[in-house]
Scaffold this motif. Structure first.
Motif, mmCIF file in Angstrom:
data_model
loop_
_atom_site.group_PDB
_atom_site.id
_atom_site.type_symbol
_atom_site.label_atom_id
_atom_site.label_comp_id
_atom_site.label_asym_id
_atom_site.label_seq_id
_atom_site.Cartn_x
_atom_site.Cartn_y
_atom_site.Cartn_z
ATOM 1 N N LEU A 261 -37.154 -28.017 -15.429
ATOM 2 C CA LEU A 261 -37.360 -29.227 -15.713
ATOM 3 C C LEU A 261 -36.277 -29.610 -16.751
ATOM 4 C CD1 LEU A 261 -41.002 -29.685 -16.613
ATOM 5 C CD2 LEU A 261 -39.710 -30.296 -14.770
ATOM 6 N N LEU A 262 -35.345 -28.681 -17.378
ATOM 7 C CA LEU A 262 -34.014 -28.865 -18.222
ATOM 8 C C LEU A 262 -33.150 -29.649 -17.693
ATOM 9 C CD1 LEU A 262 -33.166 -28.818 -21.126
ATOM 10 C CD2 LEU A 262 -31.997 -26.468 -20.551
ATOM 11 N N PRO A 263 -32.562 -29.237 -16.451
ATOM 12 C CA PRO A 263 -31.463 -30.057 -15.860
ATOM 13 C C PRO A 263 -31.677 -31.558 -15.763
ATOM 14 C CG PRO A 263 -31.718 -28.075 -14.446
ATOM 15 C CD PRO A 263 -32.903 -28.151 -15.697
ATOM 16 N N ILE A 264 -32.958 -31.833 -15.186
ATOM 17 C CA ILE A 264 -33.110 -33.060 -14.731
ATOM 18 C C ILE A 264 -33.250 -33.801 -16.107
ATOM 19 C CG2 ILE A 264 -35.669 -33.135 -14.707
ATOM 20 C CD1 ILE A 264 -33.664 -35.170 -12.411
ATOM 21 N N GLN A 265 -33.834 -33.453 -17.190
ATOM 22 C CA GLN A 265 -33.958 -34.302 -18.436
ATOM 23 C C GLN A 265 -32.396 -34.450 -18.783
ATOM 24 O OE1 GLN A 265 -37.130 -32.741 -21.050
ATOM 25 N NE2 GLN A 265 -37.137 -30.912 -19.758
ATOM 26 N N ARG A 266 -31.637 -33.384 -18.897
ATOM 27 C CA ARG A 266 -30.295 -33.572 -19.366
ATOM 28 C C ARG A 266 -29.375 -34.768 -18.451
ATOM 29 N NH1 ARG A 266 -28.827 -27.739 -21.224
ATOM 30 N NH2 ARG A 266 -29.760 -27.927 -23.615
ATOM 31 N N GLN A 267 -29.688 -34.673 -17.131
ATOM 32 C CA GLN A 267 -28.799 -35.596 -16.270
ATOM 33 C C GLN A 267 -29.230 -36.992 -16.532
ATOM 34 O OE1 GLN A 267 -29.365 -35.196 -11.917
ATOM 35 N NE2 GLN A 267 -27.624 -33.273 -12.182
ATOM 36 N N ILE A 268 -30.648 -36.954 -16.871
ATOM 37 C CA ILE A 268 -30.909 -38.724 -17.038
ATOM 38 C C ILE A 268 -30.435 -38.995 -18.244
ATOM 39 C CG2 ILE A 268 -32.953 -40.070 -17.661
ATOM 40 C CD1 ILE A 268 -34.731 -37.809 -15.860
ATOM 41 N N GLY A 269 -30.392 -38.007 -19.274
ATOM 42 C CA GLY A 269 -29.675 -38.332 -20.478
ATOM 43 C C GLY A 269 -28.159 -38.432 -20.592
ATOM 44 N N ALA A 270 -27.762 -38.076 -19.575
ATOM 45 C CA ALA A 270 -26.107 -37.939 -19.670
ATOM 46 C C ALA A 270 -25.357 -39.208 -19.553
ATOM 47 C CB ALA A 270 -25.686 -37.249 -18.204
ATOM 48 N N GLY A 271 -26.148 -40.177 -18.832
ATOM 49 C CA GLY A 271 -25.286 -41.731 -19.211
ATOM 50 C C GLY A 271 -25.646 -42.357 -20.309
ATOM 51 N N GLY A 272 -26.661 -41.634 -21.345
ATOM 52 C CA GLY A 272 -26.953 -42.269 -22.592
ATOM 53 C C GLY A 272 -28.043 -43.437 -22.019
#
Ligand code: DC
Length: 240
Positions: free
Chosen positions: A129-140
């Protein structure tokens, strides 16, 4: 934006663009008012609301549906590649699809809550689940709510909050939510469920529930939801 987790593939589709794109991380135990505050904050800022607990709950739902023991790390890890979780993101409550089935209404039962706390201690689940959360947050431009937003998922978040509240107040709030959602059960039961979930979430080896060193603590015991969000906005305003 839709978060899509399918087996080992992860993908996101961005729809929004804002000038100020902060990452706001909100952590804390169950019943402190995280979801209410995070949703309201996201709406005020025009940001996405990321409910990471829903991802763990969806995983737990699939584990239960498959007849697996949520504590069986090997079996749960083996299920992940065949699992698809989709969560169209917006400012309010997210719809969650597991293998294309809408399970949104089934994620907040006491059984799924307990199983989510158990599967969330499994390293393979957290790694999935970590990469998807980071990807969503990547754009701020996101308000992310969970247990390890400020410590693990977004350690460089622009603003971090850690919410706390008196255990009795938390149990009363959660019990009220459950009653409104049509679940029966005594307040004492809710109190005991919260206490055991807390202990598990705080004491697990991987990404335990602990405040980030740079998190601002807010005790919500005697605050209304609006007062909590007002306090948060006062901090965030300085960063916008
Ligand atoms: O926030 P929630 O009550 O919906 O979360 C359900 C469970 O998922 C919670 O007991 C712990 C786990 N969780 C987690 O380990 N990490 C997160 N970021 C969010 C939730």
């Amino acid at each position: 934006m839709t978060a899509i987790i399918r087996g080992h593939d992860v993908g996101t589709v961005t729809e929004t663009k804002q000038a100020n794109r902060l990452i706001v991380a909100i952590d804390g135990p169950a019943g402190v008012g995280k979801s209410t505050a995070a949703k309201s904050l996201a709406a005020r800022l025009g940001y996405l609301y990321l409910d990471t607990g829903a991802l763990y709950r969806a995983t737990a739902w699939a584990v239960i549906e498959s007849g697996l023991d949520p504590a069986d790390e090997v079996a749960v890890a083996a299920l992940l590649p065949s699992l698809s979780i989709e969560m169209p993101l917006h400012h309010g409550t997210a719809t969650v699809l597991v293998n294309r089935k809408d399970v949104t209404g089934e994620l907040r039962t006491p059984g799924v809550s307990a199983a989510a706390s158990v599967v969330s201690a499994i390293p393979a689940v957290r790694a999935w689940l970590l990469p998807i959360q980071r990807q969503i947050g990547a754009g701020g431009a996101v308000v992310a709510e969970g247990r390890d937003m400020g410590t693990k998922v977004f350690p460089s978040a622009d603003v971090k909050f850690f919410l706390e509240a008196d255990p009795n107040v938390r149990a009363q709030r959660r019990h009220r939510e459950l009653v409104i959602a049509g679940h029966s059960g005594a307040l004492e039961e809710t109190n005991a469920d919260l206490a055991s979930r807390d202990t598990r979430d705080r004491s697990r080896a991987i990404s335990p529930l602990v405040p980030a060193e740079d998190a601002r603590h807010i005790d919500t015991s005697n605050l209304s939801a609006t007062e909590v969000v007002d306090q948060m906005m006062a901090v965030i305003a300085a960063k916008l």
